[in-house]
Design a protein around this motif. Structure first.
Motif, PDB file in Angstrom:
ATOM      1  N   PHE A 134       0.873  -1.178   0.000  1.00 51.33           N
ATOM      2  CA  PHE A 134       0.000   0.000   0.000  1.00 51.33           C
ATOM      3  C   PHE A 134       0.904   1.220   0.000  1.00 51.33           C
ATOM      4  O   PHE A 134       1.739   1.396   0.889  1.00 51.33           O
ATOM      5  CB  PHE A 134      -0.892   0.019   1.250  1.00 51.33           C
ATOM      6  CG  PHE A 134      -1.880   1.148   1.248  1.00 51.33           C
ATOM      7  CD1 PHE A 134      -3.133   0.995   0.671  1.00 51.33           C
ATOM      8  CD2 PHE A 134      -1.551   2.387   1.798  1.00 51.33           C
ATOM      9  CE1 PHE A 134      -4.050   2.047   0.652  1.00 51.33           C
ATOM     10  CE2 PHE A 134      -2.458   3.439   1.779  1.00 51.33           C
ATOM     11  CZ  PHE A 134      -3.707   3.261   1.199  1.00 51.33           C
ATOM     12  N   VAL A 138       1.524   6.121  -5.366  1.00 55.68           N
ATOM     13  CA  VAL A 138       1.233   5.515  -6.685  1.00 55.68           C
ATOM     14  C   VAL A 138       0.481   6.484  -7.603  1.00 55.68           C
ATOM     15  O   VAL A 138       0.225   6.165  -8.761  1.00 55.68           O
ATOM     16  CB  VAL A 138       0.397   4.202  -6.602  1.00 55.68           C
ATOM     17  CG1 VAL A 138       1.189   3.070  -6.003  1.00 55.68           C
ATOM     18  CG2 VAL A 138      -0.911   4.426  -5.888  1.00 55.68           C
ATOM     19  N   ASP A 191      -2.207   9.863  -3.431  1.00 48.19           N
ATOM     20  CA  ASP A 191      -3.570   9.462  -3.769  1.00 48.19           C
ATOM     21  C   ASP A 191      -4.136   8.718  -2.564  1.00 48.19           C
ATOM     22  O   ASP A 191      -3.617   7.665  -2.192  1.00 48.19           O
ATOM     23  CB  ASP A 191      -3.504   8.539  -5.003  1.00 48.19           C
ATOM     24  CG  ASP A 191      -4.831   7.858  -5.293  1.00 48.19           C
ATOM     25  OD1 ASP A 191      -5.867   8.315  -4.777  1.00 48.19           O
ATOM     26  OD2 ASP A 191      -4.821   6.853  -6.042  1.00 48.19           O
ATOM     27  N   LYS A 197     -12.406   6.239   1.392  1.00 48.37           N
ATOM     28  CA  LYS A 197     -13.821   5.842   1.451  1.00 48.37           C
ATOM     29  C   LYS A 197     -14.136   5.208   2.800  1.00 48.37           C
ATOM     30  O   LYS A 197     -15.187   5.469   3.382  1.00 48.37           O
ATOM     31  CB  LYS A 197     -14.150   4.863   0.332  1.00 48.37           C
ATOM     32  CG  LYS A 197     -14.258   5.525  -1.023  1.00 48.37           C
ATOM     33  CD  LYS A 197     -14.891   4.578  -2.025  1.00 48.37           C
ATOM     34  CE  LYS A 197     -14.917   5.212  -3.396  1.00 48.37           C
ATOM     35  NZ  LYS A 197     -13.996   4.585  -4.339  1.00 48.37           N
ATOM     36  N   ASN A 223     -18.123  -0.177   0.725  1.00 48.90           N
ATOM     37  CA  ASN A 223     -17.492   0.115   2.023  1.00 48.90           C
ATOM     38  C   ASN A 223     -18.640   0.414   2.979  1.00 48.90           C
ATOM     39  O   ASN A 223     -19.325   1.416   2.818  1.00 48.90           O
ATOM     40  CB  ASN A 223     -16.564   1.326   1.940  1.00 48.90           C
ATOM     41  CG  ASN A 223     -15.392   1.088   1.008  1.00 48.90           C
ATOM     42  OD1 ASN A 223     -14.374   0.545   1.398  1.00 48.90           O
ATOM     43  ND2 ASN A 223     -15.571   1.457  -0.255  1.00 48.90           N
ATOM     44  N   ILE A 281      -6.003  -1.188  -9.153  1.00 48.95           N
ATOM     45  CA  ILE A 281      -5.072  -1.304  -8.028  1.00 48.95           C
ATOM     46  C   ILE A 281      -3.686  -1.614  -8.586  1.00 48.95           C
ATOM     47  O   ILE A 281      -3.496  -2.594  -9.310  1.00 48.95           O
ATOM     48  CB  ILE A 281      -5.547  -2.382  -7.039  1.00 48.95           C
ATOM     49  CG1 ILE A 281      -6.901  -1.932  -6.462  1.00 48.95           C
ATOM     50  CG2 ILE A 281      -4.523  -2.580  -5.928  1.00 48.95           C
ATOM     51  CD1 ILE A 281      -7.603  -2.958  -5.645  1.00 48.95           C
ATOM     52  N   ILE A 282      -2.752  -0.725  -8.267  1.00 46.39           N
ATOM     53  CA  ILE A 282      -1.420  -0.807  -8.862  1.00 46.39           C
ATOM     54  C   ILE A 282      -0.453  -1.464  -7.886  1.00 46.39           C
ATOM     55  O   ILE A 282      -0.461  -1.155  -6.695  1.00 46.39           O
ATOM     56  CB  ILE A 282      -0.895   0.622  -9.196  1.00 46.39           C
ATOM     57  CG1 ILE A 282      -1.926   1.423 -10.015  1.00 46.39           C
ATOM     58  CG2 ILE A 282       0.463   0.560  -9.872  1.00 46.39           C
ATOM     59  CD1 ILE A 282      -2.075   1.006 -11.448  1.00 46.39           C
ATOM     60  N   ASP A 307     -11.039  -0.894   4.528  1.00 44.19           N
ATOM     61  CA  ASP A 307     -10.630  -0.255   3.274  1.00 44.19           C
ATOM     62  C   ASP A 307      -9.107  -0.119   3.212  1.00 44.19           C
ATOM     63  O   ASP A 307      -8.504  -0.217   2.154  1.00 44.19           O
ATOM     64  CB  ASP A 307     -11.310   1.118   3.143  1.00 44.19           C
ATOM     65  CG  ASP A 307     -11.151   1.697   1.748  1.00 44.19           C
ATOM     66  OD1 ASP A 307     -10.859   0.931   0.797  1.00 44.19           O
ATOM     67  OD2 ASP A 307     -11.306   2.916   1.584  1.00 44.19           O
ATOM     68  N   ASP A 310      -7.831  -3.805   2.282  1.00 41.32           N
ATOM     69  CA  ASP A 310      -8.272  -4.518   1.072  1.00 41.32           C
ATOM     70  C   ASP A 310      -7.338  -4.230  -0.100  1.00 41.32           C
ATOM     71  O   ASP A 310      -7.016  -5.122  -0.895  1.00 41.32           O
ATOM     72  CB  ASP A 310      -9.761  -4.260   0.742  1.00 41.32           C
ATOM     73  CG  ASP A 310     -10.104  -2.817   0.418  1.00 41.32           C
ATOM     74  OD1 ASP A 310      -9.205  -1.974   0.283  1.00 41.32           O
ATOM     75  OD2 ASP A 310     -11.314  -2.528   0.311  1.00 41.32           O
TER      76      ASP A 310
HETATM   77  P1  ADP Z   1     -12.317   1.154  -4.051  1.00 45.89           P
HETATM   78  O1  ADP Z   1     -11.838   2.567  -4.163  1.00 45.89           O
HETATM   79  O2  ADP Z   1     -12.943   0.692  -5.298  1.00 45.89           O
HETATM   80  O3  ADP Z   1     -13.099   0.872  -2.816  1.00 45.89           O
HETATM   81  P2  ADP Z   1      -9.731   0.322  -3.114  1.00 45.89           P
HETATM   82  O4  ADP Z   1      -9.957   0.568  -1.704  1.00 45.89           O
HETATM   83  O5  ADP Z   1      -8.958  -0.899  -3.437  1.00 45.89           O
HETATM   84  O6  ADP Z   1     -11.043   0.208  -3.969  1.00 45.89           O
HETATM   85  O7  ADP Z   1      -8.955   1.566  -3.715  1.00 45.89           O
HETATM   86  C1  ADP Z   1      -8.485   1.604  -5.011  1.00 45.89           C
HETATM   87  C2  ADP Z   1      -7.843   2.936  -5.237  1.00 45.89           C
HETATM   88  O8  ADP Z   1      -6.662   3.036  -4.450  1.00 45.89           O
HETATM   89  C3  ADP Z   1      -7.382   3.160  -6.670  1.00 45.89           C
HETATM   90  O9  ADP Z   1      -8.412   3.685  -7.452  1.00 45.89           O
HETATM   91  C4  ADP Z   1      -6.249   4.143  -6.463  1.00 45.89           C
HETATM   92  O10 ADP Z   1      -6.775   5.448  -6.319  1.00 45.89           O
HETATM   93  C5  ADP Z   1      -5.637   3.731  -5.142  1.00 45.89           C
HETATM   94  N1  ADP Z   1      -4.535   2.768  -5.264  1.00 45.89           N
HETATM   95  C6  ADP Z   1      -4.260   1.909  -6.286  1.00 45.89           C
HETATM   96  N2  ADP Z   1      -3.215   1.131  -6.018  1.00 45.89           N
HETATM   97  C7  ADP Z   1      -2.796   1.478  -4.755  1.00 45.89           C
HETATM   98  C8  ADP Z   1      -1.740   1.033  -3.906  1.00 45.89           C
HETATM   99  N3  ADP Z   1      -0.914   0.041  -4.255  1.00 45.89           N
HETATM  100  N4  ADP Z   1      -1.604   1.643  -2.713  1.00 45.89           N
HETATM  101  C9  ADP Z   1      -2.433   2.643  -2.326  1.00 45.89           C
HETATM  102  N5  ADP Z   1      -3.444   3.098  -3.076  1.00 45.89           N
HETATM  103  C10 ADP Z   1      -3.630   2.526  -4.278  1.00 45.89           C
END
Ligand code: ADP
Ligand code: MG
Length: 371
Positions: A134, A138, A191, A197, A223, A281-282, A307, A310
């Motif tokens: 996490f 990113v 980000d 959320k 969520n 998710i990166i 959150d 996950d």
């Molecule tokens: P959702 O937002 O659909 O509930 P997540 O909680 O998995 O799903 O959040 C996904 C979001 O987190 C992505 O849209 C991006 O903004 C951000 N994100 C993507 N990869 C990572 C990562 N490795 N670490 C932290 N934030 C990330």
């Protein structure tokens, strides 16, 4: 899909304990007996959904109430809490606190607003605890794939390499005592989309509790926080979405009062190219969308916890995510990994065995393994 329809489909009723029903019948009988004027039945509490648009999606505040008009102002307070977190942490506007940090923190030291500070601290702790899976830095990669700013696209290898050079939370200098942030490299961006959320849902639920609401469910695209119980039932029963959307929900499980749940999956935001699907998710270690799992569902004590974890569990993939989930006794996981011949595997943590149910229409699509 109409969200009202979704939430009502997600929640169905678990019979209340008969002792409670007996007590209610006794109370009603007593009320009838003592009434001196003709008895007018009070309206029964029912679940009323107050939908709102926030964070580029829909949120539902569901309140169990006998009077939907009387509960509307409280629902509006919870909706405003969601909107406030959005306005602080959004990556889609230029006016959010996060946007300001991203504009200024490379050239100067920025003092951040207390709520953003809380989420930042949680994010940086999570970066360490998740071994970097996490990582809020990113952002340039998430943007390169169009998951921020849009439209979704597959960037060139050169674009990925350029964005990847900026990733690494060790470049975020955060001073908790002063609430200040500074990036030690130019063009670093953060980000909070992977965690904000959950925080927002907790804040909304807290605001409902502060205004005397006992039975409610706050849902921001999967969520959720469950407060008390639904009308005419002992527990909120939540549907877990099929990451391939073949059936609406592949499983159902009851949530206890005060529990939270979240799901992260590829199906929410993705881009398809040459027969391959890339999710939002990166993997901060490769710069590419994480592969290996189709979805991660977590049940825990707060939406922030769920959150938070996950996203890194999705990054860590099959075996490693199971190891981390099993290690954390405060989080209960349901992990879906892709299988052959249209049959995917649902990995369900032992702690959920007693309350996990695969729905009949999903039996040919999933095999369940407890771990
Ligand atoms: P959702 O937002 O659909 O509930 P997540 O909680 O998995 O799903 O959040 C996904 C979001 O987190 C992505 O849209 C991006 O903004 C951000 N994100 C993507 N990869 C990572 C990562 N490795 N670490 C932290 N934030 C990330
Ligand atoms: Mg997350």
């Amino acid at each position: 899909m109409d969200n009202f329809e979704r939430i009502s489909a997600e929640i169905d009723n678990v019979p209340r304990r008969s002792i409670l029903r007996l007590a209610l019948v006794a109370c009603a009988a007593f009320a009838l007996f003592t009434a001196t004027r003709p008895f007018a039945a009070a309206p029964e509490p029912r679940g009323v959904v107050y939908p709102t648009r926030v964070m580029g999606t829909y949120a539902n505040v569901l309140i169990v109430t006998p009077d939907s008009a009387a509960s509307a102002p409280v629902a509006a307070i919870a909706q405003r809490a969601l909107a406030r977190v959005d306005s602080l942490m959004s990556n889609w506007t230029q006016t959010s606190e996060v946007a300001r940090i991203n504009r200024e923190a490379s050239r100067t030291t920025v003092t951040v607003q207390p709520e953003v500070a809380r989420v930042l601290e949680a994010s940086l702790r999570l970066w360490k605890e998740s071994q970097g899976a996490f990582d809020i830095t990113v952002e340039p990669l998430v943007r390169a794939w169009g998951f921020i700013g849009g439209p979704h696209r597959v960037p060139s290898e050169a674009e990925i390499a350029n964005a990847f050079r900026l990733v690494g939370a060790q470049r975020v200098q955060y001073d908790a005592a002063r609430r200040t942030i500074h990036f030690t490299k130019d063009s670093v961006r953060i980000d909070l989309g992977g965690i904000a959320k959950g925080y927002a849902v907790d804040v909304a639920a807290e605001s409902l509790a502060a205004h005397g609401i006992q039975n409610a469910l706050v849902d921001l695209t999967g969520n959720m926080v469950a407060m008390g119980h639904p009308a005419n039932a002992g527990a909120w029963r939540i549907g877990v979405r099929d990451p391939r959307d073949r059936v609406r929900f592949f499983a159902r499980l009851p949530l206890e009062a005060g529990e939270a749940i979240s799901t992260s999956g590829q199906y929410e935001q993705f881009v398809e190219s040459k027969g391959k699907t890339y999710g939002h998710i990166i993997d901060p270690r490769t710069g590419k969308p994480a592969e290996g799992l189709l979805s991660v569902t977590l049940i825990g004590r707060s939406a922030l916890d769920c959150d938070s974890w996950d996203t890194p569990l999705f990054v860590l993939g099959g075996r490693e995510s199971r190891r981390v989930a099993a290690e954390r006794t405060d989080l209960h996981a349901i992990l879906v990994s892709p299988g052959d011949y249209g049959v995917d595997t649902v990995w369900v943590e032992e702690s959920l065995r007693a309350r996990f149910t695969l729905v009949p229409e999903a039996r040919d699509l999933f095999q369940v393994i407890y771990f």
